[in-house]
Design a protein around this motif. Structure first.
Motif, PDB file in Angstrom:
ATOM      1  N   GLY A 102      -1.489   7.252   0.742  1.00 28.02           N
ATOM      2  CA  GLY A 102      -1.839   5.755   0.320  1.00 28.02           C
ATOM      3  C   GLY A 102      -3.367   5.374   0.545  1.00 28.02           C
ATOM      4  N   LEU A 103      -3.938   5.892   1.702  1.00 25.71           N
ATOM      5  CA  LEU A 103      -5.531   5.765   2.002  1.00 25.71           C
ATOM      6  C   LEU A 103      -6.234   6.247   0.908  1.00 25.71           C
ATOM      7  N   GLY A 105      -5.221   6.455  -2.174  1.00 26.94           N
ATOM      8  CA  GLY A 105      -5.228   5.829  -3.293  1.00 26.94           C
ATOM      9  C   GLY A 105      -6.086   4.563  -3.271  1.00 26.94           C
ATOM     10  N   ILE A 106      -6.136   3.893  -2.120  1.00 31.90           N
ATOM     11  CA  ILE A 106      -7.108   2.643  -1.846  1.00 31.90           C
ATOM     12  C   ILE A 106      -8.814   2.784  -1.811  1.00 31.90           C
ATOM     13  N   CYS A 109      -9.380   3.231  -5.730  1.00 34.87           N
ATOM     14  CA  CYS A 109      -9.467   1.631  -6.335  1.00 34.87           C
ATOM     15  C   CYS A 109     -10.772   1.230  -5.965  1.00 34.87           C
ATOM     16  N   VAL A 110     -11.058   1.114  -4.646  1.00 35.02           N
ATOM     17  CA  VAL A 110     -12.240   0.548  -4.147  1.00 35.02           C
ATOM     18  C   VAL A 110     -13.652   1.034  -4.971  1.00 35.02           C
ATOM     19  N   GLY A 238      -5.415   5.194  -8.481  1.00 34.26           N
ATOM     20  CA  GLY A 238      -5.632   4.844  -7.263  1.00 34.26           C
ATOM     21  C   GLY A 238      -4.419   3.590  -6.949  1.00 34.26           C
ATOM     22  N   MET A 239      -4.234   2.785  -7.739  1.00 34.37           N
ATOM     23  CA  MET A 239      -3.350   1.661  -7.610  1.00 34.37           C
ATOM     24  C   MET A 239      -1.839   2.269  -7.523  1.00 34.37           C
ATOM     25  N   ALA A 242      -1.384   4.240  -4.263  1.00 27.58           N
ATOM     26  CA  ALA A 242      -1.071   3.563  -3.035  1.00 27.58           C
ATOM     27  C   ALA A 242      -0.021   2.605  -3.024  1.00 27.58           C
TER      28      ALA A 242
END
Length: 247
Positions: A102-103, A105-106, A109-110, A238-239, A242
């Motif tokens: 999950g991290l 993926g975040i 995205c960032v 990424g979305m 996550a």
């Protein structure tokens, strides 16, 4: 376990993942992991994507005419990435990977969101000598933990301001090294069952077909359009990663 439905899902996944890779130069491991983890689990999905990822990465890494140039510039990154991947697989063998996935993926995205909204990140210049092995080691650790080869290596490659085809070739070389290291690490921890290895070999066919289709589309893109598609692809991946981890 290998019903017709699951085999169809695997084939369709690798056609789509291969198409994304042919289009933007990355995404086969991430796309296939994102989809197959929901069906089979993370560790099984990592094994299935090994051979399709390796062969398509070798293909990508030898095409472009800049192989020697890339190796001279990135050798320290590649060595550090191989070591980081191999070491991190030992953690994967006994860890709960939901939070780590999950991290990742975040982070994707960032990075993609900021890059789409702002100019290209600046080149490393004189910092490149020490920054390259750091980037390689960090990316290698993330590769060994969650099976995705992208972050932060791909943003770093973009900062080197290479032309599109050289960037794609550099990604192919790094992805090849990362895939080999991941395979060695999984094998040393007995995470490569023969049944999954055979199915991974079969998945080569749809992956190659999808990659060829993606390359045909990429050849019609401008440099700026390619950059936009690459960043949007990273954001979407990424979305999805996550979302699958935290929701």
């Amino acid at each position: 376990m290998w019903t017709v439905e699951i085999l169809f899902i695997i084939a369709a996944t690798f056609v789509f993942a291969g198409f994304v890779k042919g289009l933007v130069g990355l995404g086969l491991p991430t796309v296939s992991l994102a989809i197959l983890t929901a069906t089979l689990g993370l560790k099984e999905a990592m094994v299935l994507m090994l051979l399709p990822s390796l062969l398509t990465n070798v293909w990508q890494g030898i095409v472009g005419g800049a192989f020697t140039r890339i190796l001279r510039r990135l050798w320290s990154l590649l060595l550090a990435g191989f070591a980081g991947t191999w070491l991190a697989v030992g953690v994967l063998a006994r860890a709960d990977t939901v939070l780590l996935t999950g991290l990742l993926g975040i982070m994707l995205c960032v990075y993609a969101g900021v890059s789409l909204a702002t100019p290209q990140i600046p080149p490393p210049d004189r910092r490149e000598r020490w920054l390259s092995p750091v980037i390689g080691g960090v990316t290698g650790v993330l590769t060994g933990l969650v099976g995705s080869f992208v972050f932060p290596a791909v943003p770093y490659f973009q900062a080197l301001e290479w032309p599109r085809n050289v960037l794609v070739q550099a990604m192919g070389i790094w992805f090849t090294v990362a895939t080999l290291s991941l395979a060695v690490g999984l094998g040393s921890h007995r995470l490569l069952p023969a049944e999954l290895g055979g199915l991974s070999a079969v998945a080569l066919v749809p992956a190659i077909a999808g990659m060829w289709l993606g390359q045909q589309v990429r050849g019609r893109m401008s440099e700026e359009r390619f950059r936009q598609v690459l960043l949007v692809s990273l954001f979407i991946l990424g979305m999805y990663i996550a979302g699958r981890s935290f929701l």
